[in-house]
Scaffold this active site. Sequence first.
Site, PDB file in Angstrom:
ATOM      1  N   ASN A  11       0.856  -1.189   0.000  1.00 20.43           N
ATOM      2  CA  ASN A  11       0.000   0.000   0.000  1.00 20.43           C
ATOM      3  C   ASN A  11       0.893   1.242   0.000  1.00 20.43           C
ATOM      4  O   ASN A  11       1.457   1.595   1.033  1.00 20.43           O
ATOM      5  CB  ASN A  11      -0.901  -0.027   1.250  1.00 20.43           C
ATOM      6  CG  ASN A  11      -1.704   1.256   1.411  1.00 20.43           C
ATOM      7  OD1 ASN A  11      -1.830   2.042   0.478  1.00 20.43           O
ATOM      8  ND2 ASN A  11      -2.254   1.466   2.602  1.00 20.43           N
ATOM      9  N   LYS A  13      -0.024   4.260  -0.359  1.00 15.25           N
ATOM     10  CA  LYS A  13      -0.696   5.480   0.127  1.00 15.25           C
ATOM     11  C   LYS A  13      -0.474   6.603  -0.897  1.00 15.25           C
ATOM     12  O   LYS A  13      -0.493   6.340  -2.088  1.00 15.25           O
ATOM     13  CB  LYS A  13      -0.210   5.842   1.536  1.00 15.25           C
ATOM     14  CG  LYS A  13      -0.275   4.630   2.463  1.00 15.25           C
ATOM     15  CD  LYS A  13      -0.046   4.932   3.903  1.00 15.25           C
ATOM     16  CE  LYS A  13      -0.138   3.631   4.691  1.00 15.25           C
ATOM     17  NZ  LYS A  13      -0.126   3.824   6.135  1.00 15.25           N
ATOM     18  N   HIS A  99      -9.612   1.667   4.896  1.00 14.73           N
ATOM     19  CA  HIS A  99      -8.344   1.862   5.609  1.00 14.73           C
ATOM     20  C   HIS A  99      -8.577   2.853   6.757  1.00 14.73           C
ATOM     21  O   HIS A  99      -9.337   3.806   6.612  1.00 14.73           O
ATOM     22  CB  HIS A  99      -7.276   2.381   4.648  1.00 14.73           C
ATOM     23  CG  HIS A  99      -5.908   2.361   5.256  1.00 14.73           C
ATOM     24  ND1 HIS A  99      -5.482   3.320   6.144  1.00 14.73           N
ATOM     25  CD2 HIS A  99      -4.892   1.479   5.140  1.00 14.73           C
ATOM     26  CE1 HIS A  99      -4.254   3.023   6.539  1.00 14.73           C
ATOM     27  NE2 HIS A  99      -3.873   1.916   5.944  1.00 14.73           N
ATOM     28  N   GLU A 101      -6.902   5.236   7.860  1.00 21.55           N
ATOM     29  CA  GLU A 101      -6.629   6.641   7.536  1.00 21.55           C
ATOM     30  C   GLU A 101      -7.859   7.276   6.891  1.00 21.55           C
ATOM     31  O   GLU A 101      -8.192   8.428   7.149  1.00 21.55           O
ATOM     32  CB  GLU A 101      -5.402   6.743   6.616  1.00 21.55           C
ATOM     33  CG  GLU A 101      -4.120   6.469   7.392  1.00 21.55           C
ATOM     34  CD  GLU A 101      -2.961   5.968   6.542  1.00 21.55           C
ATOM     35  OE1 GLU A 101      -3.038   6.011   5.302  1.00 21.55           O
ATOM     36  OE2 GLU A 101      -1.970   5.506   7.155  1.00 21.55           O
ATOM     37  N   GLU A 167      -5.677  -4.482  10.915  1.00 21.39           N
ATOM     38  CA  GLU A 167      -4.639  -3.471  11.116  1.00 21.39           C
ATOM     39  C   GLU A 167      -4.929  -2.678  12.395  1.00 21.39           C
ATOM     40  O   GLU A 167      -5.770  -1.767  12.377  1.00 21.39           O
ATOM     41  CB  GLU A 167      -4.619  -2.488   9.942  1.00 21.39           C
ATOM     42  CG  GLU A 167      -4.306  -3.109   8.603  1.00 21.39           C
ATOM     43  CD  GLU A 167      -3.729  -2.076   7.657  1.00 21.39           C
ATOM     44  OE1 GLU A 167      -2.546  -2.201   7.319  1.00 21.39           O
ATOM     45  OE2 GLU A 167      -4.434  -1.128   7.293  1.00 21.39           O
ATOM     46  N   GLY A 173       2.345   2.617  10.863  1.00 16.76           N
ATOM     47  CA  GLY A 173       3.369   3.649  10.742  1.00 16.76           C
ATOM     48  C   GLY A 173       4.085   3.984  12.039  1.00 16.76           C
ATOM     49  O   GLY A 173       4.828   4.954  12.113  1.00 16.76           O
ATOM     50  N   SER A 205       3.111  -1.770  10.565  1.00 17.82           N
ATOM     51  CA  SER A 205       4.558  -1.862  10.825  1.00 17.82           C
ATOM     52  C   SER A 205       5.168  -3.212  10.441  1.00 17.82           C
ATOM     53  O   SER A 205       6.073  -3.708  11.124  1.00 17.82           O
ATOM     54  CB  SER A 205       4.878  -1.502  12.281  1.00 17.82           C
ATOM     55  OG  SER A 205       4.548  -0.141  12.510  1.00 17.82           O
TER      56      SER A 205
HETATM   57  P1  PGA Z   1       2.645   0.615   7.734  1.00 16.97           P
HETATM   58  O1  PGA Z   1       1.183   0.854   7.104  1.00 16.97           O
HETATM   59  O2  PGA Z   1       3.152  -0.683   7.180  1.00 16.97           O
HETATM   60  O3  PGA Z   1       3.450   1.800   7.281  1.00 16.97           O
HETATM   61  O4  PGA Z   1       2.467   0.551   9.206  1.00 16.97           O
HETATM   62  C1  PGA Z   1       0.286  -0.199   6.915  1.00 16.97           C
HETATM   63  C2  PGA Z   1      -0.990   0.317   6.317  1.00 16.97           C
HETATM   64  O5  PGA Z   1      -1.384   1.438   6.637  1.00 16.97           O
HETATM   65  O6  PGA Z   1      -1.636  -0.362   5.505  1.00 16.97           O
END
Ligand code: PGA
Length: 248
Positions: A11, A13, A99, A101, A167, A173, A205
């Site tokens: 992903n 983003k 997601h 976010e 998640e 992150g 992560s």
């Molecule tokens: P990350 O993000 O691996 O940077 O923690 C995962 C995600 O948001 O899908």
Amino acid sequence: MSERRIWLVANWKMHGSRDSAASFSYRVNRAMGEAPAGLTTVFCPPSILLDAARAALPQNARLKLGAQNCHTHREGAFTGETSAPMLAQAGCGYVILGHSERRAQWNEECASILRKAETAIEAGLVPILCIGETQAEFEAGQTAAVLAKQAGYFATLAVGSYLIAYEPVWAIGSGKTPTVDEIAAAHQQVKSTLGSAVSVLYGGSVKPNNLREILACEGVSGALIGGASLDPDGMIAMVHTARDASGD
Ligand code: PGA
């Protein structure tokens, strides 16, 4: 030898460029060359870069493409939006939906995520449905209840037509991950809500140095990778780890 199904989803983003998306596609697809059929790798760049990513792939590419969102409707007066059929035409086989976010920034809720999932499945896409508890919910011991509620929204979808990505919001992150026991318990919770045949990925992560341990957790069918997927060398290392885990 029985082969385990594993999905690795990159992903990106809102990162990348036409050049970096094309080079990532080309290199990661090449790394998938000898991978067992049970391993699927999906690249989800920003939609505007899908075309560059696709142009770098051969006809029968092992690397699949995905998007990071779609609209609830197939078409209409929705300025700035992209529909699931358009993503399918652009070469996508998958779409990340819900997601955290987007849930936080755009107030996306399970009911509209379900509608997006239905539209995506109708367009021939496999939705990757993201669920997970916040830090406060984790600390209050509410993880199981939150997952049962969020996953429960998707109970009407046919098993096999979608993937779930667990998640934890606090792990995204942050460099923090749940323990392997916590990951296994969360995946078990999702399966007890939606059925044991549902494939559940872990995200938050995931990095080249912890993927092996995460894939070894009971009930884990792959990983959704954000930050660490921006580095093609790291992604290729993770393809190699997943290839070993899928057991060929
Ligand atoms: P990350 O993000 O691996 O940077 O923690 C995962 C995600 O948001 O899908």
